[in-house]
Write an enzyme that holds these catalytic residues in place. Structure first.
Site, PDB file in Angstrom:
ATOM      1  N   ASN A   1      -5.300  -2.043   7.229  1.00  0.00           N
ATOM      2  CA  ASN A   1      -5.879  -3.311   6.779  1.00  0.00           C
ATOM      3  C   ASN A   1      -6.279  -4.080   8.037  1.00  0.00           C
ATOM      4  O   ASN A   1      -5.816  -3.761   9.141  1.00  0.00           O
ATOM      5  CB  ASN A   1      -4.896  -4.086   5.881  1.00  0.00           C
TER       6      ASN A   1
ATOM      7  N   ARG B   1       0.700   5.910   3.653  1.00  0.00           N
ATOM      8  CA  ARG B   1       1.814   5.360   2.874  1.00  0.00           C
ATOM      9  C   ARG B   1       2.243   6.267   1.722  1.00  0.00           C
ATOM     10  O   ARG B   1       3.192   5.917   0.999  1.00  0.00           O
ATOM     11  CB  ARG B   1       1.466   3.957   2.341  1.00  0.00           C
TER      12      ARG B   1
ATOM     13  N   ARG C   1      -7.241  -1.384  -2.752  1.00  0.00           N
ATOM     14  CA  ARG C   1      -6.126  -0.447  -2.838  1.00  0.00           C
ATOM     15  C   ARG C   1      -5.983   0.173  -4.226  1.00  0.00           C
ATOM     16  O   ARG C   1      -5.854   1.380  -4.352  1.00  0.00           O
ATOM     17  CB  ARG C   1      -4.817  -1.151  -2.463  1.00  0.00           C
TER      18      ARG C   1
ATOM     19  N   HIS D   1      -4.782  -7.021  -1.045  1.00  0.00           N
ATOM     20  CA  HIS D   1      -3.866  -6.919  -2.184  1.00  0.00           C
ATOM     21  C   HIS D   1      -3.917  -8.262  -2.920  1.00  0.00           C
ATOM     22  O   HIS D   1      -3.980  -9.315  -2.264  1.00  0.00           O
ATOM     23  CB  HIS D   1      -2.413  -6.742  -1.713  1.00  0.00           C
TER      24      HIS D   1
ATOM     25  N   ASP E   1      -1.597 -10.005  -4.049  1.00  0.00           N
ATOM     26  CA  ASP E   1      -0.560 -10.964  -3.649  1.00  0.00           C
ATOM     27  C   ASP E   1      -0.810 -11.611  -2.286  1.00  0.00           C
ATOM     28  O   ASP E   1      -0.008 -12.412  -1.822  1.00  0.00           O
ATOM     29  CB  ASP E   1       0.841 -10.331  -3.726  1.00  0.00           C
TER      30      ASP E   1
ATOM     31  N   ALA F   1       1.371  -7.036  10.146  1.00  0.00           N
ATOM     32  CA  ALA F   1       1.024  -5.824   9.369  1.00  0.00           C
ATOM     33  C   ALA F   1       0.313  -6.182   8.077  1.00  0.00           C
ATOM     34  O   ALA F   1       0.052  -5.311   7.242  1.00  0.00           O
ATOM     35  CB  ALA F   1       2.287  -5.030   9.054  1.00  0.00           C
TER      36      ALA F   1
ATOM     37  N   CYS G   1       5.409  -9.615  -0.280  1.00  0.00           N
ATOM     38  CA  CYS G   1       5.289  -8.177   0.004  1.00  0.00           C
ATOM     39  C   CYS G   1       6.638  -7.544   0.299  1.00  0.00           C
ATOM     40  O   CYS G   1       6.832  -6.344   0.090  1.00  0.00           O
ATOM     41  CB  CYS G   1       4.408  -7.918   1.210  1.00  0.00           C
TER      42      CYS G   1
END
Ligand code: ARG
Length: 267
Positions: free
Chosen positions: A21, A89, A135, A164, A166, A254, A260
């Site tokens: 990202n 991931r 994503r 994302h 959130d 990050a 998160c």
């Protein structure tokens, strides 16, 4: 009221060695593990004072596993497990799935990419907001809604900094939603306006979204986040919330922060 249950993962193996990202791009190798541990512990303690925290064992080689929000979406004994978009991931998915199985969840695996950071279940409404565009794939949305028995409200994300849901929206208690409108396409903004009455929409300014103010953990009336402007904090206070800032700068590097780092295990 039973205590809120929250899953966290200690940052023992947290670092930045890949960039998936825009936040990570300038921060490869830039994390202080010592400071990250201090910040994570402060968040953990603030949450543990208000909710029941459960831990999952961190695994070496999965530095982003600390971001447990991405593990999936959990409600009523059902866990929709994550399916990560990036190969970096993908190993985490198996660790989270095993945890859900060991804790007796009815586990479902989506047919397309789905990361929990894109999901916001509103425990007070019969729906789930799901972001897509970076994503999660909207091809997974219908199944997620069926498994969780909730209407899916799909929101298209258009700004790669807010990859994302959130990172640019937070579902709060009593029908409130905090969000940064430019992170969404026009149709998604209209959907939010159609479902959330104007008096319950807290519009966040760019300086606050960049501080990860939308990446908030709401437990009853407390709203815990990395940082927010005085303006946003007083708007929240007027709405009856108690804003609590916990600096999480090592995780912002990050592309993550309070929300998160937590997964709500909704009953
Ligand atoms: N470095 C992680 C990633 O890019 C950060 C994840 C943050 N999680 C979240 N729910 N926003 O995947």
């Amino acid at each position: 009221m039973p205590a809120t249950r929250i899953l966290m993962c200690p940052p023992d193996h947290y670092h930045i060695d890949y960039a998936i990202n825009p936040w990570m791009e300038r921060n490869t190798g830039e994390v202080s593990l010592e400071l990250a541990r201090e910040q994570w512990t402060a968040l953990h303690d603030a949450i543990a004072a208000r909710a029941e925290v459960t831990l999952i064992e961190p695994v070496e080689g999965s530095p982003d596993m600390v971001f447990t929000a991405d593990a999936g979406a959990v409600c009523g004994g059902v866990a929709v497990a994550c399916r990560f978009f990036h190969p970096e991931r993908q190993r985490e998915a198996g660790y989270f799935k095993r945890w859900f199985e060991e804790h007796d969840y009815d586990v479902h695996e989506p047919p397309a990419s789905f990361e929990g950071g894109d999901a916001w279940i509103d425990p007070e409404q019969p729906w789930i907001w799901i972001g897509y565009g970076f994503r999660s794939s909207n091809a997974a949305h219908r199944c997620v809604g069926e498994w969780l028995n909730r209407e899916v409200l799909s929101l298209k994300l258009v700004d790669p900094r807010f990859y994302h849901l959130d990172t640019c929206m937070s579902v709060l208690a009593r029908g409130y939603v905090m969000y940064y409108p430019p992170a969404f396409d026009a149709e998604s903004r209209q959907l939010i306006e159609a479902r959330v009455p104007a008096a319950k929409r807290i519009v966040v300014a760019e300086d606050d979204v960049m501080k990860f103010a939308c990446n908030a953990v709401n437990i009853e009336d407390t709203v815990i986040f990395n940082s927010a402007s005085d303006t946003l904090k007083s708007t929240l206070a007027e709405a009856g919330f108690d804003p609590v800032e916990i600096p999480l700068g090592e995780f912002v590097k990050a592309g993550g922060s309070a929300r998160c780092l937590t997964l709500k295990l909704l009953g």
